[in-house]
Structure formats: structure tokens, C-alpha cells
Write an enzyme that holds these catalytic residues in place. Structure first.
Site, short mmCIF file in Angstrom:
data_model
loop_
_atom_site.label_atom_id
_atom_site.label_comp_id
_atom_site.label_asym_id
_atom_site.label_seq_id
_atom_site.Cartn_x
_atom_site.Cartn_y
_atom_site.Cartn_z
N ASP A 235 0.87 -1.18 0.00
CA ASP A 235 0.00 0.00 0.00
C ASP A 235 0.91 1.23 0.00
O ASP A 235 2.13 1.11 0.16
CB ASP A 235 -0.89 -0.05 1.26
CG ASP A 235 -1.99 1.01 1.28
OD1 ASP A 235 -2.22 1.67 0.25
OD2 ASP A 235 -2.61 1.19 2.34
N ARG A 303 -14.83 -4.41 -5.17
CA ARG A 303 -15.35 -3.56 -4.09
C ARG A 303 -16.86 -3.42 -4.24
O ARG A 303 -17.61 -3.54 -3.27
CB ARG A 303 -14.69 -2.16 -4.13
CG ARG A 303 -13.25 -2.10 -3.66
CD ARG A 303 -13.13 -2.31 -2.16
NE ARG A 303 -13.88 -1.34 -1.39
CZ ARG A 303 -13.46 -0.11 -1.09
NH1 ARG A 303 -12.28 0.30 -1.46
NH2 ARG A 303 -14.22 0.72 -0.37
N1 NVA Z 1 -3.72 3.22 3.47
C1 NVA Z 1 -4.33 4.09 2.50
C2 NVA Z 1 -5.42 3.38 1.78
C3 NVA Z 1 -6.12 4.19 0.73
C4 NVA Z 1 -7.27 3.47 0.11
C5 NVA Z 1 -4.85 5.34 3.18
O1 NVA Z 1 -5.40 5.21 4.28
O2 NVA Z 1 -4.69 6.42 2.63
N1 CP Z 2 -8.94 1.55 -2.22
C1 CP Z 2 -9.72 2.60 -1.92
O1 CP Z 2 -10.41 2.62 -0.88
O2 CP Z 2 -9.68 3.59 -2.83
P1 CP Z 2 -10.29 5.06 -2.70
O3 CP Z 2 -9.46 5.80 -1.70
O4 CP Z 2 -10.20 5.63 -4.08
O5 CP Z 2 -11.72 4.95 -2.21
#
Ligand code: NVA
Ligand code: CP
Length: 320
Positions: A235, A303
Site C-alpha cells: 500500500d 469492491r
Molecule cells: N492506506 C491508504 C489506503 C487508501 C485506500 C490510506 O489510508 O490512505
Molecule cells: N482503495 C480505496 O479505498 O480507494 P479510494 O481511496 O479511491 O476509495
């Protein structure tokens, strides 16, 4: 909650549901996805309204919940901190009491998990976690469904979650909301997470909310974490809300980029996953995320299908 609904459930973290409920949800998601692909109308949520509250940015979560709710016959109200009283210090408890008198279900993307818990505690209707600093359960549900589609059993005989038992997921990168949720999923579904983070960014089992620490193993070297893994995932180095740490994180995470060498250390048929958005050249090499082992586009699409199953379950209970 409308009359007739009794056992109200929220979905605030992955461990709010049991393995057997996930098996049911994946079965429903499979059916709902097939109907969607065949252009078959399926509108069990006609007249139901979803409120989506975003205190952080989103592409996938917004589109998947909004499109999913419309496809199921319902409608959506979209609120952000900037265009509602949420950004002007109206207490969360009051917001929950008011919003939940007018809609049937609420999805929230916010900062602290505690805000989500407080909202749910004062809500008359089910509340879903659309990402907090601590957890991202809808994403892990989609990832597991994707994993089962590619490497498990999603046949007509039903979902076999035992396909995941004993498997290894390599987590390379930040000990963040995604990592915490993977740990909860491992504890519930019987697989193991090999976690490799830079020093200072480790997972915290107490914060992650896991009791059985044997569901994960820590590796100093990300390559060793990937060795023999069935699934490699990562991530962003800097999650939303932590932008002030961006430069320090770029330095700390430089060796935590999932590259071809790490994928080669994993099982030959290992999958690569990323919840997106991704930064090619940072947490993942372009050749990996755009390569043949990557299933990131399926993850994103799924999703919508799993969240449709989740909303159906929270609002209507088990079908049939
Ligand atoms: N770990 C990331 C995930 C985004 C979908 C965040 O929290 O920004
Ligand atoms: N993966 C995810 O939750 O993407 P967004 O931040 O675009 O919603």
C-alpha cells in the site's frame, strides 16, 4: 431503523463478522456480480437510502458504494466535511441521531476509528466503515473475494473458505489500516501474514485488534517476507492524514518497494494486490503492478460486488 428490523448490525471492522458470514457474503457477491455482468436487474433495496460521509478523499469507495446502491434500486446522499455541519463541529452523536432518522444505512470514511464507533453507537441504522486510520474492512473483503476467484473455490457448489487456510500473505510496507485489517482477516480465516515494515512503522497487535499473534510473523527483510508467499500485497507509504510525514517516510520506506525479485521469491503462481491508488516506483515497481501476477483491477471492481452483498445483508438479512 424501520419497524420490523431487529438485529441491527454494523460493519466497523473486519472482525465484526464471522467466517461463516463471510462465506455467505462471498456467495451473495458472486451471484450479484453474475447478475450485473448479465445486465439482469436486481433491485432489492428500492426505496432505501445510503448516506455516504467522506472526511477523506476517495475514488473507488465513492463510486463503488454509489453505483452499487443505485444498481440495487436505492439512492444515495453524499456528504463531506466541507459541505456539511460535520466540518463545523456539530457533535458526532448529534449528527448520527439526525442522519440515521432519514436514511437506511450509512457509510463513513474518516480519521479515528473512535469517531466511527461513536457515530454507530448513536445511529438507528447500520453503519459501514469506508476506511479509518485503523481499518479498511470493505477493501479486505474485496481482496479476499478476488483471491478466491483467482485461486480458490467459487464454483456452483459454493464458497470454500478452507482454500485460504494455511496460505501466506506477504505484507510489504506500512503497518497501516490495510495491514491491520489483513491481520484480522488472517485470524478469522486461518491464513498467515508475513509482515515486513521499516523500523518505527510496525503493526501493533493491540491496535490491530487481534488476539492470536500466531496469525502473523514479522520479517526485517521484505524479500524474506515474500519467500513462499501465495499473495504479495502493499500500500502507499503515506496514508491519508499522515501527509506531514511524507519526506521522512520516503526515506524510511525506500527498500520496501515490491519488485520483480520479491515476486520471484514468492510462489510461482502468487498474486499481487494493491488497494489503490498506487505510486509506481515507490511501494511497487511498474513491472509488478502492470505485470501478469497483478489482480489490482479485479480488486477494485470487486469492491462494488462485495459491498452490494454487504448492504443487502445489513438491510435485509439473509436472503432465502
Ligand atoms: N492506506 C491508504 C489506503 C487508501 C485506500 C490510506 O489510508 O490512505
Ligand atoms: N482503495 C480505496 O479505498 O480507494 P479510494 O481511496 O479511491 O476509495
Amino acid at each position: 431503523m424501520k419497524p420490523g428490523m431487529s438485529l441491527m448490525k454494523h460493519y466497523l471492522q473486519f472482525k465484526d463478522l464471522r467466517a461463516e458470514e463471510y462465506a455467505y457474503l462471498f456467495e451473495r457477491a458472486r451471484l450479484i456480480k453474475t447478475r450485473f455482468k448479465n445486465y439482469e436487474k436486481y433491485q432489492p433495496l428500492a426505496d432505501r437510502t445510503l448516506a455516504m460521509i467522506f472526511e477523506k478523499a476517495s475514488t473507488r469507495t465513492r463510486v463503488s458504494f454509489e453505483a452499487g446502491m443505485y444498481q440495487m434500486g436505492g439512492s444515495v446522499v453524499h456528504l463531506t466535511t466541507g459541505d456539511s455541519q460535520l466540518g463545523r463541529s456539530e457533535p458526532i452523536e448529534d449528527s448520527a441521531r439526525v442522519i440515521s432518522r432519514m436514511v437506511d444505512i450509512v457509510m463513513i470514511r474518516t480519521y479515528e476509528q473512535e469517531k466511527l464507533r461513536l457515530f454507530a453507537a448513536h445511529s438507528r441504522v447500520p453503519v459501514i466503515n469506508g476506511l479509518t486510520n485503523e481499518f479498511h474492512p470493505c477493501q479486505i473483503m474485496a481482496d479476499l473475494f478476488t483471491w478466491l476467484e483467482h485461486r480458490g473455490s467459487l464454483g456452483p457448489e459454493g464458497i470454500d473458505l478452507s482454500a485460504l487456510q494455511g496460505k501466506v500473505v506477504a505484507w510489504v510496507g506500512d503497518g497501516n489500516n490495510m495491514a491491520n485489517t489483513w491481520l484480522q482477516a488472517a485470524e478469522i480465516l486461518g491464513f498467515k501474514v508475513h509482515v515486513s515494515t521499516p523500523g518505527g512503522y510496525e503493526v501493533d497487535p493491540v491496535l490491530a485488534g487481534i488476539e492470536d499473534r500466531s496469525c502473523y510473523q514479522v520479517f526485517a527483510d521484505p524479500l524474506e517476507a515474500c519467500r513462499g508467499a501465495h499473495l504479495v500485497t502493499t500500500d502507499v507509504w503515506t496514508s491519508m492524514g499522515f501527509e506531514a510525514e511524507n519526506e521522512a517516510r520516503k526515506a524510511a520506506f525506500a527498500d520496501w518497494c515490491v519488485d520483480a525479485e520479491m515476486m520471484a521469491a514468492a510462489q510461482p503462481d502468487a498474486l499481487f494486490m494493491h488497494c489503490l491508488p498506487a505510486h509506481r516506483g515507490e511501494e511497487v515497481a511498474a513491472e509488478v503492478i502492470d505485470g501478469p501476477q497483478s489482480v489490482v483491477w479485479d480488486e477494485a471492481e470487486n469492491r462494488m460486488h462485495v459491498q452490494k452483498a454487504l448492504m443487502e445483508f445489513l438491510l435485509l438479512g439473509r436472503i432465502g
